[in-house]
Design a protein around this motif. Structure first.
Motif, PDB file in Angstrom:
ATOM      1  N   LEU A   1      -3.912 -11.093   9.552  1.00 14.56           N
ATOM      2  CA  LEU A   1      -4.890 -11.250   8.479  1.00 14.56           C
ATOM      3  C   LEU A   1      -5.065  -9.949   7.706  1.00 14.56           C
ATOM      4  O   LEU A   1      -4.961  -9.922   6.480  1.00 14.56           O
ATOM      5  N   ALA A   2      -5.309  -8.852   8.421  1.00 16.82           N
ATOM      6  CA  ALA A   2      -5.556  -7.566   7.761  1.00 16.82           C
ATOM      7  C   ALA A   2      -4.326  -7.081   7.011  1.00 16.82           C
ATOM      8  O   ALA A   2      -4.403  -6.700   5.839  1.00 16.82           O
ATOM      9  N   THR A   3      -3.174  -7.094   7.675  1.00 16.22           N
ATOM     10  CA  THR A   3      -1.972  -6.564   7.028  1.00 16.22           C
ATOM     11  C   THR A   3      -1.471  -7.502   5.936  1.00 16.22           C
ATOM     12  O   THR A   3      -0.936  -7.045   4.916  1.00 16.22           O
ATOM     13  N   GLY A   4      -1.655  -8.820   6.135  1.00 13.28           N
ATOM     14  CA  GLY A   4      -1.255  -9.759   5.091  1.00 13.28           C
ATOM     15  C   GLY A   4      -2.064  -9.557   3.824  1.00 13.28           C
ATOM     16  O   GLY A   4      -1.513  -9.559   2.717  1.00 13.28           O
ATOM     17  N   LEU A   5      -3.362  -9.367   3.975  1.00  7.41           N
ATOM     18  CA  LEU A   5      -4.207  -9.123   2.799  1.00  7.41           C
ATOM     19  C   LEU A   5      -3.892  -7.780   2.158  1.00  7.41           C
ATOM     20  O   LEU A   5      -3.921  -7.642   0.931  1.00  7.41           O
ATOM     21  N   LEU A   6      -3.582  -6.787   2.983  1.00  5.17           N
ATOM     22  CA  LEU A   6      -3.234  -5.477   2.445  1.00  5.17           C
ATOM     23  C   LEU A   6      -1.950  -5.555   1.627  1.00  5.17           C
ATOM     24  O   LEU A   6      -1.836  -4.962   0.547  1.00  5.17           O
ATOM     25  N   HIS A   7      -0.980  -6.311   2.136  1.00  2.87           N
ATOM     26  CA  HIS A   7       0.275  -6.484   1.408  1.00  2.87           C
ATOM     27  C   HIS A   7       0.047  -7.254   0.108  1.00  2.87           C
ATOM     28  O   HIS A   7       0.642  -6.925  -0.927  1.00  2.87           O
ATOM     29  N   GLN A   8      -0.831  -8.252   0.143  1.00  6.03           N
ATOM     30  CA  GLN A   8      -1.128  -8.996  -1.072  1.00  6.03           C
ATOM     31  C   GLN A   8      -1.875  -8.124  -2.079  1.00  6.03           C
ATOM     32  O   GLN A   8      -1.625  -8.198  -3.282  1.00  6.03           O
ATOM     33  N   ALA A   9      -2.770  -7.279  -1.590  1.00  5.58           N
ATOM     34  CA  ALA A   9      -3.459  -6.338  -2.483  1.00  5.58           C
ATOM     35  C   ALA A   9      -2.456  -5.383  -3.121  1.00  5.58           C
ATOM     36  O   ALA A   9      -2.566  -5.034  -4.302  1.00  5.58           O
ATOM     37  N   GLY A  10      -1.464  -4.962  -2.329  1.00  6.32           N
ATOM     38  CA  GLY A  10      -0.417  -4.096  -2.872  1.00  6.32           C
ATOM     39  C   GLY A  10       0.357  -4.779  -3.982  1.00  6.32           C
ATOM     40  O   GLY A  10       0.701  -4.144  -4.990  1.00  6.32           O
ATOM     41  N   ALA A  11       0.620  -6.075  -3.821  1.00  5.68           N
ATOM     42  CA  ALA A  11       1.332  -6.813  -4.864  1.00  5.68           C
ATOM     43  C   ALA A  11       0.509  -6.853  -6.154  1.00  5.68           C
ATOM     44  O   ALA A  11       1.056  -6.743  -7.258  1.00  5.68           O
ATOM     45  N   ILE A  12      -0.797  -7.005  -6.013  1.00  2.89           N
ATOM     46  CA  ILE A  12      -1.673  -7.021  -7.188  1.00  2.89           C
ATOM     47  C   ILE A  12      -1.608  -5.674  -7.904  1.00  2.89           C
ATOM     48  O   ILE A  12      -1.483  -5.610  -9.136  1.00  2.89           O
ATOM     49  N   VAL A  13      -1.677  -4.591  -7.147  1.00  7.59           N
ATOM     50  CA  VAL A  13      -1.641  -3.253  -7.748  1.00  7.59           C
ATOM     51  C   VAL A  13      -0.313  -3.027  -8.466  1.00  7.59           C
ATOM     52  O   VAL A  13      -0.273  -2.541  -9.610  1.00  7.59           O
ATOM     53  N   VAL A  14       0.795  -3.372  -7.813  1.00  3.45           N
ATOM     54  CA  VAL A  14       2.116  -3.189  -8.425  1.00  3.45           C
ATOM     55  C   VAL A  14       2.216  -3.997  -9.719  1.00  3.45           C
ATOM     56  O   VAL A  14       2.723  -3.502 -10.735  1.00  3.45           O
ATOM     57  N   PHE A  15       1.737  -5.225  -9.696  1.00  2.00           N
ATOM     58  CA  PHE A  15       1.819  -6.074 -10.887  1.00  2.00           C
ATOM     59  C   PHE A  15       0.985  -5.504 -12.026  1.00  2.00           C
ATOM     60  O   PHE A  15       1.427  -5.487 -13.184  1.00  2.00           O
ATOM     61  N   ILE A  16      -0.202  -5.023 -11.707  1.00  2.00           N
ATOM     62  CA  ILE A  16      -1.063  -4.425 -12.732  1.00  2.00           C
ATOM     63  C   ILE A  16      -0.390  -3.206 -13.356  1.00  2.00           C
ATOM     64  O   ILE A  16      -0.376  -3.033 -14.587  1.00  2.00           O
ATOM     65  N   VAL A  17       0.188  -2.359 -12.518  1.00  2.00           N
ATOM     66  CA  VAL A  17       0.873  -1.165 -13.029  1.00  2.00           C
ATOM     67  C   VAL A  17       2.075  -1.565 -13.885  1.00  2.00           C
ATOM     68  O   VAL A  17       2.361  -0.945 -14.913  1.00  2.00           O
ATOM     69  N   ALA A  18       2.782  -2.616 -13.474  1.00  2.00           N
ATOM     70  CA  ALA A  18       3.944  -3.072 -14.240  1.00  2.00           C
ATOM     71  C   ALA A  18       3.532  -3.609 -15.610  1.00  2.00           C
ATOM     72  O   ALA A  18       4.234  -3.390 -16.603  1.00  2.00           O
ATOM     73  N   VAL A  19       2.409  -4.315 -15.677  1.00  2.00           N
ATOM     74  CA  VAL A  19       1.903  -4.788 -16.974  1.00  2.00           C
ATOM     75  C   VAL A  19       1.521  -3.593 -17.852  1.00  2.00           C
ATOM     76  O   VAL A  19       1.818  -3.562 -19.054  1.00  2.00           O
TER      77      VAL A  19
END
Length: 333
Positions: free
Chosen positions: A300-318
């Motif tokens: 749960l913790a690491t899965g959410l952390l990885h998903q949060a990382g995907a959000i950050v990467v996507f925001i930076v890419a935009v």
């Protein structure tokens, strides 16, 4: 631009950034709902009356009775108590209620700004499209949930990926609209730099879809005697999707490292260099998080952390895609 117009644009941009933050939050709530196997706990789609959760023992018993009719309960959670059911129910209810809240938080300011003439014709059309897509996201969410109520013990991974794709599409559209108001740039030709930035953003979007398919394709371990008539994930397909997800991740990192290395040190504006460096750093951290989540004992913790990382990467890419519109000497690849 006159002072009032600039203030209007800033007000709209701040509102859009609040919507971006809310979308980021609901993506994480949705991830927690999936990781806790809570998504099928509410077996009806009631867009209006569904905002009210059960309040009496009779209503809770009825909600639990409905859940006990689906395969997930019979095969995965046959020993679940009413108290255990309430835990997964609240995750799913929170996810749905949050979606309704975002709809209101978008529509009311949108209507107010539109009536006061804050939008250009192009921005009005774009934001109207975002609202329609957001409304459709609710129906898409139910389309996903419905897939797990009959012959599955979880939701269909392709519908899960589609639902997540829509969330990230809305995130990207809102963020790009806000950046266009906060950091306007004149229309310029599509240089190689912008083409590469667009290709990286598209590749990251595909990578997010693959991540959803990987997450949705793992399923549960089901005894063969209980699996009759139930659609179960294919281990071979799950392994192939994971391999594709990992391979594309390293391919994107290699492309971004090349993209950044060719610019750093050259006569380019600082925003162009900054956005590339931010993207490179975010990607490297995300790859590390992905490998950690794969072998972690805390899904749960690491899965959410990885998903949060995907959000950050996507925001930076935009952000990087937007900054690539700023013309500068040379045409860096």
């Amino acid at each position: 631009m006159n002072i009032n117009a600039h203030k209007n644009d800033k007000a709209v941009a701040v509102w859009l950034l609040v919507i971006v933050a809310l979308i980021c939050a609901i993506i994480l709530v949705g991830g927690a709902t999936r990781l806790t196997n809570s998504g099928l706990s509410i077996t009806q789609w009631l867009p209006v009356s569904g905002i009210l959760p059960p309040t009496s023992p009779e209503e809770w018993n009825e909600a639990f009775r409905q859940y006990r009719q689906i395969p997930q309960y019979r095969i995965v959670n046959p020993d679940m108590t009413l108290e255990g059911f309430k835990t997964i129910y609240w995750w799913e209810w929170t996810h749905r209620a949050f979606g309704r809240f975002i709809g209101v938080a978008f529509f009311l300011p949108f209507a107010w700004f539109a009536l006061r003439g804050y939008f250009s014709a192009a921005m009005l059309a774009k934001l109207a499209l975002i609202f329609l897509l957001g409304a459709g996201q609710g129906a898409l969410g139910w389309y996903m949930v419905a897939s797990g109520l009959q012959n599955r013990i979880d939701v269909d991974p392709y519908r899960l990926a589609l639902h997540l794709a829509m969330a990230f599409l809305l995130l990207g559209l809102c963020l790009h609209s806000a950046l266009a108001l906060l950091r306007p740039v004149p229309p310029i030709r599509w240089s190689r730099d912008r083409w590469v930035a667009g290709a990286i953003l598209l590749a990251l979007f595909v990578q997010i879809l693959l991540g959803a398919l990987v997450a949705g394709g793992r399923g549960e371990s089901v005894p063969p005697a209980l699996a009759q008539g139930i659609a179960l994930p294919s281990p071979r397909l799950a392994a192939a999707l994971l391999a594709a997800h990992q391979s594309l991740a390293y391919g994107i990192v290699a492309a971004v490292l090349l993209h950044t290395g060719l610019l750093v040190g050259k006569n380019a504006p600082k925003p162009a260099q900054t956005s590339r460096l931010l993207l490179t750093g975010a990607l490297l951290v995300q790859v590390a998080l992905g490998n950690f989540a794969l072998f972690s004992a805390m899904p749960l913790a690491t899965g959410l952390l990885h998903q949060a990382g995907a959000i950050v990467v996507f925001i930076v890419a935009v952000f990087h895609f937007h900054e690539a519109r700023r013309d500068f000497p040379g045409d860096f690849p």
